[in-house]
Design an enzyme around this catalytic site. Structure first.
Site, PDB file in Angstrom:
ATOM      1  N   HIS A 197      15.614 -59.521  50.982  1.00 27.07           N
ATOM      2  CA  HIS A 197      15.434 -60.922  51.379  1.00 27.07           C
ATOM      3  C   HIS A 197      14.997 -61.772  50.182  1.00 27.07           C
ATOM      4  CE1 HIS A 197      15.517 -60.380  55.887  1.00 27.07           C
ATOM      5  NE2 HIS A 197      15.527 -59.144  55.427  1.00 27.07           N
TER       6      HIS A 197
ATOM      7  N   ASP B 102      13.638 -68.371  55.167  1.00 30.19           N
ATOM      8  CA  ASP B 102      14.371 -67.142  55.471  1.00 30.19           C
ATOM      9  C   ASP B 102      14.656 -67.064  56.967  1.00 30.19           C
ATOM     10  OD1 ASP B 102      15.086 -64.338  54.277  1.00 30.19           O
ATOM     11  OD2 ASP B 102      14.058 -63.897  56.165  1.00 30.19           O
TER      12      ASP B 102
HETATM   13  N1  UDP Z   1      17.769 -60.752  60.859  1.00 35.03           N
HETATM   14  C1  UDP Z   1      17.912 -61.900  61.588  1.00 35.03           C
HETATM   15  N2  UDP Z   1      16.862 -62.364  62.293  1.00 35.03           N
HETATM   16  C2  UDP Z   1      15.674 -61.731  62.291  1.00 35.03           C
HETATM   17  C3  UDP Z   1      15.536 -60.564  61.544  1.00 35.03           C
HETATM   18  C4  UDP Z   1      16.608 -60.091  60.825  1.00 35.03           C
HETATM   19  O1  UDP Z   1      18.969 -62.501  61.616  1.00 35.03           O
HETATM   20  O2  UDP Z   1      14.752 -62.195  62.955  1.00 35.03           O
HETATM   21  C5  UDP Z   1      18.934 -60.234  60.129  1.00 35.03           C
HETATM   22  C6  UDP Z   1      18.753 -60.320  58.641  1.00 35.03           C
HETATM   23  O3  UDP Z   1      19.913 -60.812  58.092  1.00 35.03           O
HETATM   24  C7  UDP Z   1      18.617 -58.902  58.208  1.00 35.03           C
HETATM   25  C8  UDP Z   1      19.354 -58.154  59.290  1.00 35.03           C
HETATM   26  O4  UDP Z   1      19.123 -58.903  60.467  1.00 35.03           O
HETATM   27  O5  UDP Z   1      19.229 -58.738  56.974  1.00 35.03           O
HETATM   28  C9  UDP Z   1      18.929 -56.734  59.507  1.00 35.03           C
HETATM   29  O6  UDP Z   1      17.597 -56.551  59.303  1.00 35.03           O
HETATM   30  P1  UDP Z   1      17.073 -55.165  58.765  1.00 35.03           P
HETATM   31  O7  UDP Z   1      16.381 -54.475  59.812  1.00 35.03           O
HETATM   32  O8  UDP Z   1      18.201 -54.414  58.185  1.00 35.03           O
HETATM   33  O9  UDP Z   1      16.058 -55.587  57.641  1.00 35.03           O
HETATM   34  P2  UDP Z   1      16.354 -55.754  56.104  1.00 35.03           P
HETATM   35  O10 UDP Z   1      17.107 -54.544  55.644  1.00 35.03           O
HETATM   36  O11 UDP Z   1      17.133 -57.015  55.959  1.00 35.03           O
HETATM   37  O12 UDP Z   1      15.007 -55.849  55.497  1.00 35.03           O
END
Ligand code: UDP
Ligand code: UDP
Length: 474
Positions: free
Chosen positions: A29, A126
């Site tokens: 992020h 974000d």
């Molecule tokens: N995401 C979202 N809303 C949220 C949390 C996550 O749209 O409230 C999206 C965000 O793009 C993230 C993806 O869901 O990249 C998947 O999250 P993950 O669990 O893989 O966490 P990351 O690997 O991004 O830390």
């Protein structure tokens, strides 16, 4: 409330727009934020960055430090979070907990930012904070609020549509396959596993954020037109949900600032790569927060050994880097490091992956399909062999394949599944994809498209110009 702590300021109000960035946590992020901030800093714009210390990981701390050192005109606004009782979320991922702390402290941002000088004109935050931050920025501070989305636009289409899906035929909130209008059908197994459980902390955040999307003033996307044309068009055309805000495709975002830990010196992975023949090395890395199990690590090691290729392997055994204290020789088992000496390099340290993927010695990338990794492979023209582990990785893999960046091992197991992928299978697949000229030719074309997008007049270049003009018109 005390005025914000403005470091490295010393600037008078120049009449330029003052943009405040509110990032969340996790390098996946933060990197898009750091890269977009760097790109925006070359325009006539004042920039502040809301920073929470201590960060979850050492990598995050190092890269925040590198940003403020390289761009001293950028102001840091220190943000102190309210304490969060982590015991209320047993077993929760440390990054989801940090997102939750940020969300629960978001009401403190209004008074903190109201005192900013020069006065602010826009906020970029974000996606994980969207539903909490947008109302504060729009209703309290009366400013515009854009979301910088760190994942694929295909994933954004899932996030945007998911609340509609839940409200529709699915009143009991049981998740099954999700058909995102204008994009594609995602099987239940392709969705982030957390979404299978409506009570999961991630699911609650995800749904709340998705419901808040239409109130944003726009989305900044780390993609380019030629990579994800359907998802971009579907969002723009209101097919996914009606009245989706404007989207600006600003990718591939690139770093311009190496952190201290990334500088290439003698003995560094970059120096080692310099010694290897062109396209001879398999690069293996699963992002900054995927902890592969010990048994699976041993199979990957066996696969690399069986393939006979040279390799560079960034190995992580914990979700948070500062907790990773194991010795490589204990993880990899008897004699592996000795047997592969000279042919392979394994490291637990942070590497400059972007530089690795631009190195001519690298011929293949075995990756989890984190979106930053996909974009970096596209820019480097390195075929990606996707082995999704968790979260958005499978959804990204669908976009990565249709975009022409590489090949997806759909039947290889997830994190949390019992099945191991054998070293033999891994070794065979590495050989097959390394020899696949069609895959290589396709990613070479994607690389050209990526370069065209950022060149003057390209789709990303124009999107960036449009966004800056919008900031200045505010
Ligand atoms: N995401 C979202 N809303 C949220 C949390 C996550 O749209 O409230 C999206 C965000 O793009 C993230 C993806 O869901 O990249 C998947 O999250 P993950 O669990 O893989 O966490 P990351 O690997 O991004 O830390
Ligand atoms: N990364 C890196 N060096 C490392 C580990 C990760 O440069 O040792 C970078 C990688 O290049 C990418 C980011 O960290 O830019 C990870 O983001 P991605 O979306 O690929 O996956 P995530 O870590 O969020 O799962």
């Amino acid at each position: 409330m005390a005025p914000p702590e403005m470091l490295s300021s010393g600037e008078q109000d120049r009449g330029a727009p003052h943009v405040v960035f509110i990032p969340s946590a996790g390098m996946g992020h933060l990197f898009p934020f750091f890269r977009f901030i760097t790109a925006l800093s070359s325009h006539d714009v004042d920039i502040s960055v809301v920073t929470v210390l201590p960060t979850v990981t050492t990598a995050e701390a190092d890269h925040f430090a590198a940003l403020f050192t390289a761009l001293p005109r950028i102001r840091r606004i220190n943000f102190n979070l309210l304490p969060l009782d982590a015991s209320a979320f047993p077993g929760a991922d440390p990054f989801f907990l940090r997102w939750e702390s940020l969300r629960r402290s978001a009401h403190l941002l209004g008074p903190l930012l109201a005192g900013a000088t020069p006065s602010m004109s826009a906020v970029i935050t974000d996606v994980t904070l969207a539903s909490q931050v947008i109302p504060i920025v729009k209703d309290e501070l009366h400013l515009s609020c854009h979301i910088l989305f760190p994942s694929s636009t295909t994933m954004l289409s899932v996030c945007a549509y998911f609340p509609t899906y839940l409200d529709g035929a699915n009143a009991d909130h049981v998740v099954s396959d999700v058909d995102v209008p204008g994009v594609r059908r995602f099987t239940k197994a392709t969705l982030p596993q957390a979404l299978h459980d409506p009570n999961n902390l991630f699911t609650k955040q995800f749904v709340a954020n998705g419901r808040g999307f239409t109130k944003a003033d726009g989305f900044l996307l780390n993609t380019f037109e030629a990579l994800e044309p359907e998802a971009i068009a579907a969002l723009r055309g209101g097919k996914v949900i009606p009245c989706f805000p404007p989207v600006f495709t600003v990718g591939p975002l690139k770093s311009m600032i190496p952190a201290e830990s990334e500088k290439a010196g003698a003995g560094s992975p970059m120096a080692w790569l310099d010694e290897q023949p062109a396209r001879s090395v398999v690069y293996v890395a699963f992002g900054n927060r995927c902890a592969v199990t010990l048994d699976q690590i041993r199979e990957i090691a066996a696969g690399l050994e069986a393939s006979s290729f040279r390799f560079l392997w960034v190995l992580k055994t914990t979700v948070v880097d500062r907790e990773d204290t194991v010795e490589l020789k204990d993880v990899l088992g008897d004699g592996f490091l000795e047997r592969t000496q000279g042919r392979g390099l394994v490291t637990k340290a942070w590497v400059d992956q972007e530089a690795v993927l631009n190195h001519p010695a690298v011929g293949l990338f075995l990756s989890h399909s984190g979106w930053n990794s996909v974009l970096e492979a596209a820019v480097g023209g390195v075929p990606l062999l996707a082995w999704p582990r968790l979260g958005d990785h499978h959804v990204n893999a669908t976009a990565m394949v249709s975009g022409g960046v590489g090949v997806w091992m759909e039947h290889w197991s997830w994190d949390g599944e019992d099945r191991l992928v054998s070293g033999e299978e891994i070794g065979e697949k590495l050989k097959e994809v390394m020899a696949d000229e069609t895959v290589r030719a396709r990613v070479a074309k994607v690389r050209e498209e990526a370069a065209k997008a950022v060149d003057e007049g390209g789709s990303t270049y124009r999107s960036m110009q449009e966004f800056v003009a919008k900031l200045k018109a505010n």
